[in-house]
Design a protein around this motif. Structure first.
Motif, mmCIF file in Angstrom:
data_model
loop_
_atom_site.group_PDB
_atom_site.id
_atom_site.type_symbol
_atom_site.label_atom_id
_atom_site.label_comp_id
_atom_site.label_asym_id
_atom_site.label_seq_id
_atom_site.Cartn_x
_atom_site.Cartn_y
_atom_site.Cartn_z
ATOM 1 N N ALA A 179 60.554 109.959 68.589
ATOM 2 C CA ALA A 179 60.367 110.800 69.769
ATOM 3 C C ALA A 179 60.603 112.261 69.422
ATOM 4 N N ARG A 180 61.654 112.524 68.643
ATOM 5 C CA ARG A 180 61.958 113.893 68.231
ATOM 6 C C ARG A 180 60.810 114.456 67.381
ATOM 7 N N GLU A 181 60.287 113.642 66.468
ATOM 8 C CA GLU A 181 59.191 114.085 65.602
ATOM 9 C C GLU A 181 57.916 114.341 66.397
ATOM 10 N N HIS A 182 57.596 113.434 67.316
ATOM 11 C CA HIS A 182 56.371 113.581 68.099
ATOM 12 C C HIS A 182 56.420 114.838 68.960
ATOM 13 N N LEU A 183 57.537 115.071 69.620
ATOM 14 C CA LEU A 183 57.659 116.248 70.473
ATOM 15 C C LEU A 183 57.613 117.530 69.648
ATOM 16 N N ALA A 184 58.281 117.526 68.507
ATOM 17 C CA ALA A 184 58.260 118.714 67.637
ATOM 18 C C ALA A 184 56.857 118.972 67.118
ATOM 19 N N ASP A 185 56.125 117.895 66.801
ATOM 20 C CA ASP A 185 54.770 118.020 66.293
ATOM 21 C C ASP A 185 53.854 118.672 67.330
ATOM 22 N N MET A 186 54.163 118.462 68.614
ATOM 23 C CA MET A 186 53.360 119.043 69.685
ATOM 24 C C MET A 186 53.925 120.377 70.163
ATOM 25 N N GLY A 187 54.974 120.861 69.499
ATOM 26 C CA GLY A 187 55.542 122.153 69.851
ATOM 27 C C GLY A 187 56.393 122.131 71.098
ATOM 28 N N VAL A 188 56.912 120.946 71.450
ATOM 29 C CA VAL A 188 57.744 120.810 72.645
ATOM 30 C C VAL A 188 59.209 120.837 72.238
ATOM 31 N N ASP A 189 59.966 121.764 72.793
ATOM 32 C CA ASP A 189 61.372 121.923 72.438
ATOM 33 C C ASP A 189 62.258 121.236 73.471
ATOM 34 N N ILE A 190 62.740 120.054 73.129
ATOM 35 C CA ILE A 190 63.728 119.349 73.948
ATOM 36 C C ILE A 190 64.915 119.076 73.029
ATOM 37 N N PRO A 191 65.982 119.827 73.166
ATOM 38 C CA PRO A 191 67.099 119.750 72.214
ATOM 39 C C PRO A 191 67.692 118.356 72.057
ATOM 40 N N ASP A 192 67.774 117.612 73.131
ATOM 41 C CA ASP A 192 68.429 116.300 73.071
ATOM 42 C C ASP A 192 67.508 115.237 73.648
ATOM 43 N N VAL A 193 66.869 114.448 72.780
ATOM 44 C CA VAL A 193 65.970 113.396 73.268
ATOM 45 C C VAL A 193 66.751 112.220 73.842
ATOM 46 N N GLY A 194 68.081 112.255 73.702
ATOM 47 C CA GLY A 194 68.916 111.230 74.309
ATOM 48 C C GLY A 194 69.313 111.565 75.733
ATOM 49 N N ALA A 195 68.940 112.757 76.216
ATOM 50 C CA ALA A 195 69.278 113.160 77.582
ATOM 51 C C ALA A 195 68.419 112.412 78.586
ATOM 52 N N GLU A 196 68.957 112.217 79.780
ATOM 53 C CA GLU A 196 68.185 111.593 80.842
ATOM 54 C C GLU A 196 67.028 112.500 81.253
ATOM 55 N N VAL A 197 65.876 111.896 81.528
ATOM 56 C CA VAL A 197 64.698 112.665 81.926
ATOM 57 C C VAL A 197 64.965 113.467 83.198
ATOM 58 N N ALA A 198 65.811 112.951 84.070
ATOM 59 C CA ALA A 198 66.122 113.644 85.323
ATOM 60 C C ALA A 198 66.706 115.030 85.084
ATOM 61 N N LYS A 199 67.287 115.279 83.910
ATOM 62 C CA LYS A 199 67.919 116.557 83.618
ATOM 63 C C LYS A 199 66.944 117.588 83.049
ATOM 64 N N LEU A 200 65.689 117.188 82.834
ATOM 65 C CA LEU A 200 64.706 118.100 82.256
ATOM 66 C C LEU A 200 64.043 118.944 83.336
ATOM 67 N N SER A 201 63.455 120.041 82.912
ATOM 68 C CA SER A 201 62.654 120.857 83.820
ATOM 69 C C SER A 201 61.329 120.150 84.095
ATOM 70 N N GLY A 202 60.610 120.641 85.103
ATOM 71 C CA GLY A 202 59.318 120.043 85.425
ATOM 72 C C GLY A 202 58.338 120.120 84.270
ATOM 73 N N GLY A 203 58.321 121.255 83.575
ATOM 74 C CA GLY A 203 57.418 121.404 82.434
ATOM 75 C C GLY A 203 57.770 120.470 81.298
ATOM 76 N N GLN A 204 59.060 120.309 81.044
ATOM 77 C CA GLN A 204 59.492 119.397 79.986
ATOM 78 C C GLN A 204 59.141 117.954 80.325
ATOM 79 N N ARG A 205 59.310 117.579 81.585
ATOM 80 C CA ARG A 205 58.959 116.219 82.016
ATOM 81 C C ARG A 205 57.467 115.969 81.830
#
Length: 277
Positions: free
Chosen positions: A137-163
């Protein structure tokens, strides 16, 4: 009982060759209501196509036909030049067609990496292979240029764009060849919207995923799309490369159609008479 074929018995249509997706003369009715009258659409490989139109024009209905949720009452669909009869959403996904709806289908209580592998979890024997899913998951998101520091965080804690980015990445790394984005920028602020626009640009640069994006912001459509189609009264009335049309021309076209309507649409909150998936 003989199983229904997934493809036609005819040879591939030469006119559909080179296209990731081709829709021909599709009709969809809901009782007395005709949502799609005669829709023909072509999506070339690696292309980003903007689909615009007023509420009630049939955009979401068309997306649901392409993704296998609705069966058309008439018309044909070609995927990679081969005519197909889409039996279900799962069947469409098996052919490389995936959809990201406004609802995103994310589970708030689960982590980012668990959502990335939802319904296709990696296992180590009978146990979930959380380490592998977290790493990928970390590799896939980084490959697409998406910066989510903690892929273990609950999705509910992300911004709308990150979700939204997580939902798009999940579809892309499920081997999607045709990605349908239903209002990915709706109700987003400028910063979050920019994240998704950058993600779409990155997909276009990669060239291995073809995208149809439903949007109401015509400036954004002209910014990130290669072509734009206007859907009106259940049919495509305008098809032009974005490089050959201005924002003023596109806006005036839609406004003129709105002014010339004989009857206002009774559906103002949805393009589709059913609630959808």
């Amino acid at each position: 009982m003989t199983a229904q074929p997934t493809t036609s018995d005819t040879a591939p249509d030469p006119s559909a060759q080179g296209a990731a997706l081709r829709v021909e003369n599709v009709v969809k009715r809901f009782g007395a209501l005709t949502a799609l009258r005669d829709v023909s659409l072509r999506l070339d490989k690696g292309e980003v196509l903007g689909l615009i139109g007023d509420n009630g024009a049939g955009k979401s209905t068309l997306i649901k036909v392409i993704c296998g949720y609705h069966r058309p009452d008439a018309g044909r669909i070609h995927v990679d030049g081969q005519e197909v009869v889409l039996r279900s959403v799962d069947h469409a996904r098996s052919l490389g067609i995936d959809t990201v709806y406004q609802g995103l289908a994310l589970i708030n209580e689960l982590s980012v990496f668990h959502n990335m592998f939802l319904n296709r979890e990696l296992r180590f024997g009978p146990l979930l292979n959380n380490r592998a899913m977290r790493r990928l998951a970390r590799e896939h998101l980084a490959d697409m240029g998406v910066d989510i520091p903690d892929v273990g965080a609950e999705v509910a804690k992300l911004s709308g764009g990150q979700r939204q980015a997580v939902a798009v990445a999940r579809a892309v790394y499920s081997d999607a060849k045709v990605l349908l984005l239903d209002e990915p920028l709706a109700a987003m602020g400028a910063k979050e919207g920019a994240l998704i626009l950058d993600l779409i640009r990155d997909l276009k640069a990669r060239g291995d995923v073809s995208v149809i994006i439903i949007a109401h912001n015509y400036a954004q459509v002209l910014d990130v799309c290669d072509r734009v189609n206007l859907l009106q009264h259940g049919t495509i009335t305008f098809d032009r490369r974005t490089a050959d049309v201005t924002l003023e021309e596109l806006t005036e076209l839609v406004v003129a159609e709105y002014r010339n309507r004989r009857k206002p649409s009774l559906r103002t909150r949805s393009d589709d008479p059913d609630p959808g998936p």
